[in-house]
Every structure is written in structure tokens, then in C-alpha cells.
Design a protein around this motif. Structure first.
Motif, short mmCIF file in Angstrom:
data_model
loop_
_atom_site.label_atom_id
_atom_site.label_comp_id
_atom_site.label_asym_id
_atom_site.label_seq_id
_atom_site.Cartn_x
_atom_site.Cartn_y
_atom_site.Cartn_z
N ILE A 53 0.57 -1.25 -0.06
CA ILE A 53 -0.08 -0.02 -0.06
C ILE A 53 0.88 1.14 0.08
N GLU A 54 2.03 0.85 0.85
CA GLU A 54 2.74 2.20 0.83
C GLU A 54 3.50 2.80 -0.54
N ASP A 55 3.90 1.53 -1.31
CA ASP A 55 4.54 1.78 -2.62
C ASP A 55 3.40 2.31 -3.50
N VAL A 59 0.65 9.44 -1.04
CA VAL A 59 1.32 9.86 -0.02
C VAL A 59 1.87 8.75 0.94
N GLY A 60 2.55 7.92 0.45
CA GLY A 60 3.13 6.71 1.13
C GLY A 60 4.37 7.42 1.79
N GLY A 61 4.62 6.65 3.01
CA GLY A 61 5.93 7.19 3.73
C GLY A 61 5.84 8.66 4.07
N TYR A 62 4.80 9.04 4.33
CA TYR A 62 4.61 10.34 4.79
C TYR A 62 5.15 11.51 4.10
N THR A 63 5.33 11.33 2.58
CA THR A 63 5.51 12.37 1.84
C THR A 63 4.76 12.27 0.63
N VAL A 64 4.69 13.28 -0.34
CA VAL A 64 3.82 13.19 -1.34
C VAL A 64 4.88 13.09 -2.88
N LYS A 65 4.48 12.02 -3.47
CA LYS A 65 5.30 11.45 -4.59
C LYS A 65 5.19 12.62 -5.77
N GLY A 66 6.55 13.21 -6.01
CA GLY A 66 6.46 14.32 -7.13
C GLY A 66 6.82 15.67 -6.29
N ILE A 67 6.95 15.68 -5.04
CA ILE A 67 7.22 16.76 -4.36
C ILE A 67 8.68 16.55 -3.81
#
Length: 109
Positions: A53-55, A59-67
Motif C-alpha cells: 500500500i505504501e508503494d 502519500v506513502g511514507g509520509y511524503t507526496v510523490k512528485g514533491i
């Protein structure tokens, strides 16, 4: 009057929750805590696997992909979590209210 009071309290709570998520969470410690700390202390942290699910989550891993800025990504991720939690809770309470009204109608007839 009561509905206005509850609405105001809800909005104030959301403002505080979003403010904490956006502005305080980026400064949270990155040190392991909870189960991660226990796993390290007990020596079985090497067996940890990534959650599917994190992958796949945006917003997996408490970050936003692309930022690429970690603190901004963490803040936005926290705000998304607050919004999602509120939406799920609101939906659940609305569903319970509808079911309760239907039961009241059936028992009154």
C-alpha cells in the motif's frame, strides 16, 4: 443554535488539525518510534518489508510523490490524512444517521 455551535466547533477543529498537519508535522523527528524502535532494539528490524500500500499510495511514507522537498511533502501528506480521516468519519456518521432514521420509521409504523 445547537447545529451552528457544532458546526463552528467542527470547523475550528479542522482548522487546528490542518494547521498542525501542514506546519508542525514537517518538523517531527525522523527517528524510529513505536514498532520500528522495538524491532531495532530486539534485533529483528532486518526482516521488515515494505507495505504494498505504501508503494502504490500517492502519500506513502509520509511524503507526496512528485514533491522533492521533504518538509513540504510531509505537511501536504499530513493534510491529506486529516482530510481523508474527516471524510471517512463524516461518511460513517451520515450512514449511521440514515440507518437510525430508517429504523425509527419502521418501528413507528
Amino acid at each position: 443554535m445547537r447545529a451552528r455551535l457544532i458546526g463552528g466547533f467542527t470547523v475550528a477543529g479542522l482548522v487546528v488539525a490542518f494547521a498542525i498537519a501542514l506546519f508542525a508535522s514537517p518538523f517531527a523527528s525522523s527517528s524510529p518510534d513505536g514498532m520500528s524502535r522495538v524491532a531495532i532494539n530486539e534485533g529483528f528490524d532486518h526482516r521488515e518489508t515494505a507495505s504494498p500500500i505504501e508503494d502504490s499510495s500517492p502519500v506513502g511514507g509520509y511524503t507526496v510523490k512528485g514533491i522533492n522537498h521533504e518538509q513540504i511533502g510531509t505537511g501536504i501528506s499530513g493534510a491529506v490524512g486529516v482530510g481523508a480521516t474527516f471524510a471517512i468519519g463524516l461518511s460513517a456518521f451520515h450512514g449511521l444517521r440514515v440507518v437510525g432514521r430508517r429504523r425509527n420509521r419502521v418501528s413507528a409504523s
